[in-house]
Design an enzyme around this catalytic site. Structure first.
Site, PDB file in Angstrom:
ATOM      1  N   HIS A  16       0.654  -1.647  -0.595  1.00 26.23           N
ATOM      2  CA  HIS A  16      -0.083  -0.260   0.081  1.00 26.23           C
ATOM      3  C   HIS A  16       1.203   1.635  -0.115  1.00 26.23           C
ATOM      4  O   HIS A  16       2.072   0.964   0.847  1.00 26.23           O
ATOM      5  CB  HIS A  16      -0.893  -0.026   1.259  1.00 26.23           C
ATOM      6  CG  HIS A  16      -1.607  -1.032   1.295  1.00 26.23           C
ATOM      7  ND1 HIS A  16      -2.871  -1.188   0.560  1.00 26.23           N
ATOM      8  CD2 HIS A  16      -1.425  -2.584   2.056  1.00 26.23           C
ATOM      9  CE1 HIS A  16      -3.231  -2.287   1.110  1.00 26.23           C
ATOM     10  NE2 HIS A  16      -2.690  -2.852   1.610  1.00 26.23           N
ATOM     11  N   GLU A 197      -7.646 -12.199   6.408  1.00 28.55           N
ATOM     12  CA  GLU A 197      -6.314 -11.366   7.004  1.00 28.55           C
ATOM     13  C   GLU A 197      -7.125 -11.772   9.032  1.00 28.55           C
ATOM     14  O   GLU A 197      -6.357 -12.465   9.588  1.00 28.55           O
ATOM     15  CB  GLU A 197      -5.781 -10.192   7.151  1.00 28.55           C
ATOM     16  CG  GLU A 197      -4.981  -9.456   8.228  1.00 28.55           C
ATOM     17  CD  GLU A 197      -5.078  -8.499   7.355  1.00 28.55           C
ATOM     18  OE1 GLU A 197      -3.906  -7.820   8.179  1.00 28.55           O
ATOM     19  OE2 GLU A 197      -5.538  -7.678   6.753  1.00 28.55           O
TER      20      GLU A 197
END
Length: 334
Positions: A16, A197
């Site tokens: 990211h 996740e």
């Protein structure tokens, strides 16, 4: 082995760009843009980079992003990361960016992507680093807002390879975004998503069956469902695993408990990535080194992971072959 890792040619598939925001640059841009952040010194910013869960991290992540205003800001942020790539033998990278984090603050989509694109072009010209862009939808926002972002992206479709799904996973299942992912595919975007996740294995099922993704970001919790593991292997879906991120966000309590070796042994196509390296204590080589030491990975394991990062990238086939040849040459000589 640390030296071997440092020069091993590799790709990064889960990064990211807003998560590569080092405290020094954040503080400098806050001052330059006269944006008030709740930290008076760089040391205070660094101290804030300690989390107990995903939401703690997201709170500081979005606060930091608020200082990104101008095209030059996005250029500098991206160039800082690509400089790290050059230092770490990352020859191809697939950069996730969150337009909604910025457009909600009144920043134009063009400002974001033009700044990132300038850095991409410069890094390719200077160092031969290839890169692709993944536009992420924020899952804590509505599907309607994701559709708005899709529309904003269309004039820049030639610069964007894929769409993804990130932010707070719990309570925001992939099924919330089925329609916008279908529309994104119709526009020619490759489909990716964070799943498994913090969320359960059911979210991974939704991502692969409902969103029809080509690659799973994270995916740790797939291991709680043997049928899901079998399906991932059958479909040849890679996982973009982020060891230091998993440790910092308490997905695992100790890297010695990390499931990466289990994934490899089961035949899952895992890759190693840094996720949000400025916040999680390490760029890609630090992730490779830490997981190698924690799980006693062999040299062959490390080379296998590097090859996976290339084979399961979204790069063109000729670029993949070029990079695989560089890995082969490096291993022969080291």
């Amino acid at each position: 082995m640390k030296n071997f890792i440092s020069k091993l040619p590799k790709a990064e598939l889960h990064l990211h760009i807003e998560g590569s925001f080092e405290p020094e640059l954040m503080f400098a841009l806050a001052q330059r843009n006269q944006i008030e952040i709740p930290y008076k010194t760089i040391e205070e910013v660094k101290e804030a980079y300690k989390f107990s869960c995903l939401q703690d991290f997201l709170n500081i992540y979005y606060a930091g992003a608020s200082v990104l205003i101008h095209e030059d800001d996005f250029y500098e942020l991206t160039m800082a990361y690509l400089t790290k790539c050059q230092e770490e033998a990352i020859l191809h990278t697939e950069i996730m960016f969150d337009p909604q984090t910025h457009t909600q603050r009144g920043v134009d989509f063009a400002t974001i992507i033009n700044g990132i694109q300038r850095a991409r072009e410069e890094a390719e010209q200077r160092w031969g680093i290839s890169s692709l862009l993944i536009m992420s939808y924020l899952r804590h926002l509505s599907e309607e807002e994701a559709f708005e972002t899709l529309q904003q992206s269309l004039p820049y479709k030639h610069l964007i390879k894929a769409v993804g799904l990130d932010s707070s996973e719990n309570g925001n299942p992939p099924s919330k975004f089925y329609k916008v992912f279908e529309a994104s595919a119709q526009e020619g975007y490759v489909l990716l998503a964070h799943a498994g996740e913090e969320g359960p294995a059911d979210y991974v099922w939704e991502a692969i069956d409902g969103l029809k993704i080509a690659r799973i970001d994270h995916g740790n919790n797939c291991l709680t469902d043997d049928a899901l593991v079998d399906e991932i292997i059958k479909r040849d879906l890679a996982l973009t695993v982020c060891p230091l991120s998993n440790l910092e966000l308490k997905v695992v309590n100790d890297l010695k408990e990390h499931p990466l070796k289990m994934m490899i042994d089961k035949g899952i196509k895992a890759t190693v990535n840094s996720d949000d390296p400025a916040y999680f204590g390490g760029y890609l080589n630090q992730n490779f080194t830490a997981i190698h030491e924690a799980l006693d990975l062999s040299k062959d394991d490390l080379v296998h992971l590097a090859k996976n990062s290339i084979l399961y990238s979204l790069a063109e086939e000729n670029r993949k072959q070029e990079l695989l040849e560089l890995v082969h040459e490096y291993v022969l000589n080291n």
